[in-house]
Each structure stands twice: as C-alpha cells, then as structure tokens.
Design a protein around this motif. Structure first.
Motif, PDB file in Angstrom:
ATOM      1  N   LYS A  75       0.830  -1.199   0.000  1.00  0.00           N
ATOM      2  CA  LYS A  75       0.000   0.000   0.000  1.00  0.00           C
ATOM      3  C   LYS A  75       0.868   1.255   0.000  1.00  0.00           C
ATOM      4  N   THR A  90      -5.609  -5.906  -4.543  1.00  0.00           N
ATOM      5  CA  THR A  90      -6.954  -5.853  -5.104  1.00  0.00           C
ATOM      6  C   THR A  90      -7.774  -4.880  -4.264  1.00  0.00           C
ATOM      7  N   LYS A  91      -9.036  -4.725  -4.646  1.00  0.00           N
ATOM      8  CA  LYS A  91      -9.897  -3.814  -3.895  1.00  0.00           C
ATOM      9  C   LYS A  91     -10.087  -4.316  -2.462  1.00  0.00           C
ATOM     10  N   LYS A  92     -10.286  -5.637  -2.376  1.00  0.00           N
ATOM     11  CA  LYS A  92     -10.466  -6.242  -1.051  1.00  0.00           C
ATOM     12  C   LYS A  92      -9.209  -6.053  -0.205  1.00  0.00           C
ATOM     13  N   GLU A 151      -7.042  -3.644  -0.478  1.00  0.00           N
ATOM     14  CA  GLU A 151      -6.977  -2.230  -0.060  1.00  0.00           C
ATOM     15  C   GLU A 151      -7.799  -2.012   1.206  1.00  0.00           C
ATOM     16  N   GLU A 152      -9.011  -2.544   1.144  1.00  0.00           N
ATOM     17  CA  GLU A 152      -9.941  -2.351   2.255  1.00  0.00           C
ATOM     18  C   GLU A 152      -9.382  -2.953   3.539  1.00  0.00           C
ATOM     19  N   SER A 155      -6.473  -0.883   4.944  1.00  0.00           N
ATOM     20  CA  SER A 155      -6.881   0.348   5.648  1.00  0.00           C
ATOM     21  C   SER A 155      -7.363   0.013   7.041  1.00  0.00           C
TER      22      SER A 155
END
Lengths: 374, 386
Positions: free
Chosen positions: B305, B352-354, B356-357, B360
């Motif tokens: 990230k 991936t989007k998952k 990233e989530e 965070s």
C-alpha cells in the motif's frame, strides 16, 4: 558417642570420615547452587526435580542391571532434566501456572518411578535391594568414590560459576537487559538449571528425594538474610550448607536411630530460623527494635513540637510551664521527656519544664522540615 | 472380579473424587504446591496421633494430622508475611522441616510398630480390604472405605453449600470480600478439606498419589474447559478413569497400584496436554505459526500500500527488502493470493480492492492497538487462514 569422640573418629574412622566429608561437600554445592534457585524464584524446582529423578534411577537399573551408584545417577540426571524441561514447556505453552506444573511433574514422575520400582521388586532375578535408599537417603552408604565424584562436580561447578559469573548475575537480576546486550540467555539458563539438577541428583543418595529440596533452599534462604551481595550470599550459603552437613552428621552419629538426612535438614532449618530472627538488617528482632525506636522518636518529636507551639508566642522562650499540661495525646512519656532533657532541649525543675534556646531551634527546624514535607 | 478387587477399585474411585474436588480449587487458586507441602508435613501429626490412638484409621489421628496440615499453611503464610523470603521458598522451607521431625519421631520411638515412612508416602491399596469394620458380627466393609466415604460426603456437602462463595472468591477475591464473604474463612476451609482428604487418603494410596490425584485431573480438566462446574466434573471423571484403569494395569504388571494409577494420570494428562482443542500444545504451536504468518501478511500488504513504484513491488524484492526467507515469502504470497488480496502480473504484485480495504482497516487497528479488533477482521476477510 560423645562429640569429642565424634571429632576423633571423624579423622580416624573411614566410614565416618567419608560420610562427614560427603555431607559437607554436598551441603556446600547445594548451598551455592541453591542461592540461584532461590533468587530465580524457582525454590520448589528442587523438590520437583528430586522426585522426577526417581523413574530415571529405576530405568537405569532396568537397562543396565547394575546398582553402581554412578550409572543410576546418570539415569536420575536424564529424567530430572526431562522433568525440568517439561515444566518449562507446560508453563510457557499452556495456561497452567508454574505451581501446577511443578506439582504435576513431581507427583506423576514419582508415581511412575514407584510403579517401576515395585515392578523391579517382583522380577525374579532382580537384586534390587538398595534402590529404595534413594527415597529417603542413606548417608551411611556413601563410599569414597562418591565423595570424589561430589568433590569433582563441586570443583566443576565452581569453575563454571567463576567463568560465567557476570552472565549468571545479569540473567538473575535483569533477564531482558541481558538479552539486549546479546547474551545467549537460553544457553546460560540451561547451564545453570543443569547444574542445579546435577546437585540435586548428587544429594539423592545422601538425604533422599523428599528432603533434597530443603538442602537446596535452606542454606540459601539463611544466607540471603545476612547480605545483599550475590557473591557473599553464594559463599555464605556454601559455608552454611557445609556446616549443616557436618553438624547433622555429628548429631546423628552420636545418637542411636537417627538417620542423617532429616537431622541435616533440621540443622539447616535452625540456621534459617536463627537468620530470620537475628540478622542485623532484615531480621525480625532488629526490625522490631527499630520499629519501637522509631515510634518513640516520633512521640518525642511530637512532644517537642507541642512545647514549641506553646512557647513560640512568648517573649521569653525559656519561660517555665507545668508538666501536667503534657499528656499522652501529644506523645508525652516520662522517658521521652528525659530524653529531651538529656539532649539539652528542655530543662525540668520541680513540676515545671522550660525550653532551652537549643531546644527551640531544634523544634523550629523540626517544624520547618515537616512543613516542607507537607 | 472378586469382592476384594471390587472394594479396592471402589476405594480408589472414592479417593479420586474426594481429591479432585479440592484439587480443582487449588489449581485455580495457584496453590497446587500447597497440597504437596500438606501431604508431607502431616507426617508428624500422624506419628503423634498414632502414639495416642495406636490405630491408623481413628478419627482422632485424622484430626490431629489434618491440624498439622492446616498448621503448615499457617506457617507458610507467617513466613511469607515477614517478607524475608518469597512464597515458594516459604513452602519449601516448612514442609521438609516438619517431615524431618516426623521421620525422626518414627525412628526414635516407633521403630517396632506398624508405621514406617514408606507406608505413609506410598501407601498400599492392595491391603485395604483386609482391615475391616465389624458391627457385632456383621461385616460392614473395609475401614478405609468408611473413612474416605465420609470425607467425600463432607466434601460434597461443603461444595454444594458454598459453591457460589468458593467460585466467587477463587475468581475475584476482591469482589468476594466487598460482598462480605470472608476470604480467610474460605481459604482455611479449603485448606482444612484438603488436609483432611490427604490424611484420609494417605493410608490407602500414599501421600504422593494424593498430590497426583489432586493436581493432575484438575490440570487436565483445566486444559479442556473454562467452566468451573464442567471442570470439577471432568476432573472427577479423569480421576475415576485413571483409578480403574490404573488398578487393572497394576494387576497385570503385579506392581504398586498407587504407582500405576499415577502413571495413568500422567498418560491422561500427556494426551490432553498434547491434543486439547484450544489450550493443548499442538493447538498452541499451530496458532503461533498461524499468527506469525498472518502478521507477515499484514506487514506485506502494508508495504504494498505504501509503495506505488514497480521496483518495490517486484516479487523478488520481497526477499531483499523485508528480509524473508524464500519459503516464508512464498507462503505469504500464496496466502494473500488465496484470499484475493493481491494480483500478480509479470511478477509485479498489486493490491486488489479487497486487499486495499483490509489494509486500511489493519492500519486503523495498528493505530488504536486494540487486540480485539484484529481477530474479527481476520474472520471477515480471510477465506483461508495462515
């Protein structure tokens, strides 16, 4: 047998000399290593290890069929070490506390050892008589080679102690710091634990499984009361352990029907009791005396402060007042007043007291100090 | 199975249950070693009692010996209060001294009577059926059965009467005191029960087995449950199981029954110690490994990230930059892939989007440092665990 006779015999008689030397050397080495056990808060480890050694003795006998004490000791050493490591494993990897781990290993190993011993007893060819001396210990079975072995191990232990002195010390008092300095704490830890196990196993033949833990603890606990320095404590514990061994042997030799192990333990316990009461710094007696002295001092100061408050408004501080106005509540006692007179803070004439200028000054400072503290 | 065999097993089972109940509380209160101390230091009490009564099963002897047991606890606490030595040292000083006094008393005065140290320490279950109680001409069964039966009955009555108080003072002594339950009375009550049980059982099974029967079943049960009632139940079950199986093994080997029961207790504990579902050794080691990998995974995701440049996200770079060994970086990569957290194209790793989530949320966890958050998070996001 009288004491003098014992001393004579201790030099001339082979058996008695061997036993006396053996118990003395044993006391010295257990005292030395016991200091570490006590300071590491592993006092009861000795108890657990001595019990855990029993199956090792039985298995060594089952495998070799020999009753040679040195072979049996190796078995005891191995099973003692396994017990110790398992205790470590239980406390570090499960939620069980150290006391439970100790009790578990102690009783389970001992029970297993008993099973093996009784099994050996029933074997037709086994000449097992003498194995149970390890339960309660028989100093009388010590022979010269045992004493030599003990002396050898004591010497080895001394050399290792001197070589690794600073490592042992730092591990003992600040393990995390030792780790940050880059010492291999695991190695040092295993080293000192192995020596403790070795000392315990050595003592099994002399004082037996049950009483071995006291041999380890008592001299160290007694020595702890007299000093705050590790070096002095180890030295003192060795001396106390050795003298417990010698006195214990002497007492049991001069009486009928007294086995040596329990007597040695009782002598060591008396050392502990004596140290608890009479040690100048930590001892209960002197602590009590200090407490009473402090209390009296405080009461006297209270009286002085009360007097000061009375006279501070007077122009003449030495103006006499009646003693009757002093009472218990202000900490007054005749002894306290006499003390004030002795210090020349107050003068007493008839039923009247008057403060001296020296006393006034002292009381003023007393008050200021208190004021600052508040 | 003869009558004698049945009686021996019955006595062994009763002893096991009578020991398991106080044992559970001793283990929970971190006082397991006290039972060892008591079991040794009752010796002088037994000797003095034996001089007075000449009967190893007389109630007076049991009472005297039990008082010695409670005295041991008092001595230990007195020594502790002086703060001259630590608690465990105090225990280690008191019981050998009392035991020595007992041994010396026996050697000096009781050399020719039926009482020796071996018998006290080791006991002999096999002889218990021969010492019987008669009422007139009627055979009422072995004496030990009566002794241990009545002790068990008293223990059970006390347990049911004071269960709530015991539970509270064991887990929250402060709350118990503020609610008005005297911790001192409960403490000494428990110590008295433990002493009496030890004394009542020593003749049959010996002092060491008493310690084993108190600690081992309770410790085994502790690794399996977090419920006090279940723990007591399990401890009794393990005790009885070991008693019966131990008896038959001793029968087979023709060896000491006490020793073989202890060995069975040891085997039961060993099995549970290794295989207990969440507190056992294997479970703990597995969990530690899992957590190590998952922490590595989070570190890795955070790294991704933080870096957009390709050089930092190259697969080979992991080995150099985060200094992982090949195997470890491979495990972490596979785990991340399996959980759909990353994509690998041309050896370049991207979130991936998952992923990233998750990252965070992981940062949030690291900032607030609340341990409870992370496990739920893992449950939410992970399809496969490390």
């Amino acid at each position: 047998m009288e004491i003098i006779e014992f001393v004579q015999l201790a030099f001339s008689d082979y058996t008695l000399r061997t036993i006396t030397l053996g118990t003395a050397v044993l006391g010295a080495v257990t005292g030395m290593l016991g200091s570490f056990a006590v300071l590491r808060k592993e006092s009861l480890l000795g108890d657990a290890i001595s019990h855990a050694a029993l199956p090792g003795i039985a298995i060594a006998f089952l495998i070799t069929g020999s009753k040679d004490s040195h072979i049996l000791l190796i078995g005891a050493l191995v099973s003692g070490l396994i017990g110790t490591l398992w205790i470590r494993g239980i406390t570090s990897k499960t939620y069980l506390k150290s006391d439970t781990a100790l009790g578990l290993i102690l009783s389970l190993f001992f029970g297993f050892g008993m099973l093996l011993l009784t099994y050996i007893q029933k074997q037709p060819n086994a000449n097992q008589a003498g194995l149970d001396k390890y339960l309660f210990g028989q100093a009388a079975t010590l022979v010269e080679s045992d004493v030599w072995l003990m002396t050898l191990i004591t010497g080895l232990c001394l050399i290792v102690l001197l070589l690794f002195w600073k490592e042992f010390k730092i591990l003992l008092f600040d393990k995390d710091y030792a780790q940050t300095l880059g010492f291999n704490t695991k190695f040092i830890d295993i080293l000192i634990t192995s020596f403790i196990v070795l000392a315990i196993v050595l003592g099994l033949q002399t004082v037996g499984v049950v009483l071995m833990s006291a041999m380890l603890l008592a001299p160290a606990a007694a020595a702890r009361q007299w000093t705050n320095s590790l070096g002095k404590m180890v030295f003192l514990a060795a001396i106390l352990g050795a003298s417990a061994g010698v006195f214990g042997t002497a007492i049991s030799a001069t009486q009928n029907n007294l086995s040596t192990g329990p007597v040695i333990v009782l002598v060591a316990s008396i050392f502990v009791l004596f140290s608890f009461i009479f040690s100048p710094k930590r001892g209960l007696l002197f602590k009590r005396i200090r407490l009473i002295k402090n209390r009296n001092d405080l009461e006297t100061q209270k009286t002085l402060a009360f007097m000061y408050h009375i006279v501070e408004d007077h122009d003449d501080v030495t103006h006499p007042h009646t003693i009757k106005m002093l009472n218990n509540f202000q900490g007054y006692s005749r002894k306290g007043l006499r003390k004030l007179v002795d210090k020349n803070y107050v003068e007493v004439e008839g039923g009247m007291w008057s403060m001296t200028s020296k006393g006034f000054k002292a009381a003023e400072n007393l008050y200021n100090q208190n004021g600052k503290n508040v | 199975m003869s009558d004698a065999q049945f009686e021996i097993q019955l006595i062994a089972c009763l002893v096991a249950v009578a020991c398991a109940i106080p044992g559970t509380f001793l283990v929970l209160r971190k006082m397991a070693m006290i039972s060892d101390a008591i079991s040794h230091s009752i010796l002088p009490g037994i000797v003095v009692g034996f001089f007075l009564t000449q009967d190893l099963n007389s109630p007076l002897l049991i009472l005297l010996a039990a008082i010695t047991g409670v005295l041991t606890v008092v001595f230990v606490e007195k020594i502790q209060q002086t703060k001259l030595v630590k608690e465990d040292t105090a225990i280690g000083l008191v019981f050998p001294a009392l035991f020595s006094i007992g041994v010396i008393l026996i050697a000096k005065f009781a050399n020719d009577v039926h009482l020796d140290v071996d018998a006290v320490l080791l006991g002999e279950l096999a002889f218990t059926p021969f010492d019987r109680v008669y009422y007139g001409e009627v055979d009422l069964g072995p004496k030990s059965l009566w002794v241990i039966g009545s002790i068990l009955l008293v223990t059970l009555i006390l347990l049911f009467a004071f269960f709530k108080e015991l539970k509270l003072s064991t887990f929250d002594a402060g709350l118990a005191t503020s609610l008005g339950f005297s911790p001192v009375i409960l403490h000494y009550g428990l110590m008295s029960v433990a002493s009496i049980t030890t004394v009542g059982a020593f003749d049959a099974v010996g002092a060491i087995l008493v310690v084993a029967l108190m600690i081992a079943p309770a410790a085994s049960a502790y690794l399996l449950t977090t419920n006090l009632k279940k723990m007591i139940g399990l401890a009794c079950f393990f005790g009885v199981l070991s008693a019966i199986s131990g008896y038959w093994i001793a029968n087979f080997l023709d060896a000491s029954i006490a020793g073989s029961i202890t060995t069975m207790l040891g085997i039961v504990f060993l099995i549970i110690y290794l295989f207990a579902p969440s507190k056992g050794l294997i479970a703990v080691l597995y969990r530690e490994k899992q957590q190590r990998i998952e922490v590595s995974l989070i570190t890795f995701l955070l790294h991704l990230k933080n870096h957009t440049e390709k050089r930092e996200r190259h697969v080979n770079h992991l080995n150099e930059h985060i200094n992982w060994q090949k195997v470890r970086s491979k495990t972490v990569l596979t785990l991340a892939l399996k959980n759909n957290m990353i994509l690998i194209t041309d050896n370049i790793v991207s979130l991936t989007k998952k992923g990233e989530e998750f990252t965070s949320k992981a940062i949030e966890y690291i900032l607030t440092n609340e341990d409870s958050l992370i496990e739920n998070m893992k449950d939410d996001f992970f399809l496969f665990r490390g």
